[in-house]
Write a protein that holds these residues in place. Structure first.
Motif, short mmCIF file in Angstrom:
data_model
loop_
_atom_site.label_atom_id
_atom_site.label_comp_id
_atom_site.label_asym_id
_atom_site.label_seq_id
_atom_site.Cartn_x
_atom_site.Cartn_y
_atom_site.Cartn_z
N ASP A 88 0.82 -1.21 0.00
CA ASP A 88 0.00 0.00 0.00
C ASP A 88 0.86 1.26 0.00
O ASP A 88 0.50 2.27 -0.62
N ARG A 89 2.00 1.23 0.69
CA ARG A 89 2.83 2.42 0.85
C ARG A 89 3.98 2.48 -0.16
O ARG A 89 4.78 3.42 -0.11
N GLY A 90 4.07 1.50 -1.03
CA GLY A 90 5.13 1.52 -2.04
C GLY A 90 6.51 1.28 -1.47
O GLY A 90 7.51 1.77 -2.02
N VAL A 91 6.60 0.48 -0.41
CA VAL A 91 7.89 0.15 0.20
C VAL A 91 8.40 -1.14 -0.43
O VAL A 91 7.72 -2.17 -0.38
N ALA A 188 5.94 0.20 11.78
CA ALA A 188 4.75 -0.43 11.19
C ALA A 188 5.11 -1.54 10.21
O ALA A 188 4.50 -2.61 10.22
N VAL A 189 6.10 -1.30 9.34
CA VAL A 189 6.41 -2.29 8.30
C VAL A 189 7.20 -3.46 8.85
O VAL A 189 7.23 -4.54 8.23
N LEU A 190 7.85 -3.30 10.01
CA LEU A 190 8.61 -4.40 10.59
C LEU A 190 7.77 -5.19 11.60
O LEU A 190 8.31 -5.86 12.47
N ARG A 191 6.47 -5.13 11.45
CA ARG A 191 5.55 -5.89 12.30
C ARG A 191 4.75 -6.82 11.40
O ARG A 191 3.96 -6.38 10.57
N SER A 192 4.94 -8.12 11.55
CA SER A 192 4.31 -9.08 10.64
C SER A 192 2.79 -9.03 10.74
O SER A 192 2.22 -8.88 11.81
N SER A 193 2.15 -9.14 9.57
CA SER A 193 0.69 -9.20 9.51
C SER A 193 0.19 -10.62 9.34
O SER A 193 -1.02 -10.86 9.30
#
Length: 370
Positions: A88-91, A188-193
Motif C-alpha cells: 500500500d505504501r510503495g515500500v 509499522a512495516v517491521l511488524r508481521s501481519s
C-alpha cells in the motif's frame, strides 16, 4: 591490480575508470553510490565482492535507499514484515545475500559496506570507524558497539545493525545507521501481519530504536557520511577522497544490470524462503451467518505444496473447500495469485448468491493470511 584476470582492463578498455580509481586509491578506496535503488545497491555490493581483488586493499561503500525493507538471506518475509502495508505504501522488499536480520531503509538511513579479504575481515574495527566518526562530530556522544555487533545510542537504543558475507577469498560487512528515518513507518512495516506461521527461518531480534537526529539535529546523513569517510581514510592511511560510482554503469560494471534484475525476481525475494507451514484459524461472516474456519498449508520455495481448508458443511459445502485447496496447491503463497486461482473456481460455483458470497468471503480470508 583491482579487477581479477577475467576482467583485465587491458583486455576491456572500458574498465579503465574503475581501475584508475583503485590505482589512485592505493591501499584503499571510499566509494559513494549515486543510486538510491535498493536492488541496484545490493547488486553493486555483490559485483564488488565477486570481481574486485581485495587481497591488497580495503574498500568502503556508502549508500542510501528510498523506502525498502531488506531481509537476510535465510529469513521469511511473511514473518518479518507487514507485506500488505508495504504494498500500500510503495515500500520495496529485497532479500540480500548476507545473513542477519531484517532492516528498514529510507533516505534518513545510511548504509556502509566494508570490503576486505577474508583474512582481514574485522567487524570490531569497522564499527570502531563508525563510533569514532560520530564522536568526532559530537564529542561525548554515547555510542558503543555490542557483542552482537550492533551500535547502541545511550546504552539502550539501537541505531545500527550488522550483517556479513564471507566468500572464499573476499568478504564484506555491512551495517545501517539511523540518522533521520521515519520511525513510525519503520515500526509499522517491521511488524508481521501474517498469523500462524511455523518456520525455522532466522528470526530478527526486536530492539528499541532511535535516530541520531533525535539526539542532535546536526547529525544528518551528509555530515555523518562525510565523517565516516574521513575516519575510515584516517584509520587506513588513505587520502580523504570519496569517489562517486554509478551501479547502473554496465560499461564499467559488466553484468551489473542482470544482477540487479535477479535480486528483484519473485523466485529470489520470496522463493528463497526456507520451508514453512501455516496453521491459522479465523472467523468468516456473511451477514448474520458466521462460522469458524481453519487453514493448514505447507509452503516450500514460496509455493504451496499442501493445503487443507476446514469449514462446517452447513456454512459452505465441503466440496468447495476441497476445490479451493486443490486449486491453491502448486501456486505461489501470495494474495495476487490466490485471487486469480480463486476467481477460476468461482466460475464453477453454483449460481446462488448466498454460496457465491460465502465463497468470496472465504477466499478473501485465505488471501489475508498471506
Amino acid at each position: 591490480m583491482l579487477i581479477r584476470t577475467a576482467l583485465n582492463p587491458c583486455v576491456n578498455p572500458h574498465l579503465r575508470t574503475l581501475t584508475s580509481l583503485a590505482q589512485e586509491g592505493g591501499r584503499g578506496l571510499v566509494l559513494k553510490s549515486l543510486s538510491t535503488d535498493v536492488y541496484e545497491n545490493l547488486a553493486l555490493e555483490d559485483w564488488i565482492h565477486d570481481h574486485v581483488d581485495l587481497q591488497s586493499r580495503t574498500l568502503l561503500l556508502l549508500w542510501k535507499n528510498t523506502p525498502a525493507v531488506v531481509i537476510g538471506r535465510h529469513q521469511n518475509p511473511w514473518q518479518e514484515c507487514n507485506l500488505r502495508l508495504m504494498r500500500d505504501r510503495g515500500v520495496a522488499l529485497a532479500r540480500r545475500r548476507s545473513g542477519g536480520g531484517t532492516v528498514y531503509h529510507d533516505l534518513g538511513n545510511i548504509n556502509m559496506t566494508f570490503f576486505t579479504s577474508r583474512k582481514k575481515y574485522d567487524r570490531v574495527r569497522n564499527l570502531r570507524v563508525v563510533t569514532s566518526a560520530l564522536q568526532q562530530l559530537r564529542p561525548g556522544l554515547d555510542v558503543r558497539a555490542t557483542e552482537r555487533f550492533d551500535i547502541l545510542l545511550n546504552g539502550g537504543y539501537k541505531i545500527s545493525g550488522t550483517a556479513a558475507k564471507l566468500g572464499r577469498v573476499s568478504a564484506y560487512h555491512h551495517c545501517t545507521l539511523l540518522c533521520g528515518s521515519d520511525r513510525s513507518l519503520l515500526s509499522a512495516v517491521l511488524r508481521s501481519s501474517c498469523q500462524g506461521i511455523q518456520s525455522n527461518a532466522t528470526p530478527s531480534v526486536p530492539s528499541p530504536v532511535k535516530n541520531l537526529q533525535d539526539e542532535d539535529p546536526s547529525l544528518d546523513c551528509r555530515a555523518v557520511m562525510d565523517a565516516v569517510a574521513a575516519e575510515y581514510s584516517a584509520q587506513y592511511g588513505l587520502d580523504h577522497r570519496v569517489s562517486d560510482i554509478d551501479p547502473t554503469d554496465e560499461i564499467s560494471l559488466p553484468g551489473i544490470r542482470r544482477m540487479a534484475q535477479d535480486l528483484k525476481t519473485w523466485e529470489w525475494v520470496y522463493g528463497k524462503t526456507p520451508k514453512f507451514s501455516v496453521r491459522s484459524g479465523f472467523e468468516v461472516r456473511d451477514g448474520s451467518s458466521s462460522s469458524s474456519a481453519a487453514l493448514r498449508m505447507g509452503v516450500r520455495n514460496g509455493l504451496i505444496e499442501s493445503c487443507r481448508v476446514e469449514l462446517p458443511a452447513d456454512w459452505l459445502p465441503a466440496a468447495l473447500c476441497d476445490e479451493l485447496a486443490a486449486q491453491l496447491i502448486g501456486g505461489r503463497f501470495c494474495p495476487g495469485e490466490t485471487a486469480v486461482l480463486t476467481a477460476a473456481v468461482l466460475r464453477t460455483c453454483p449460481q446462488g448468491s448466498e454460496i457465491r458470497n460465502k465463497w468470496n468471503i472465504l477466499c478473501d480470508s485465505v488471501a489475508a493470511v498471506m
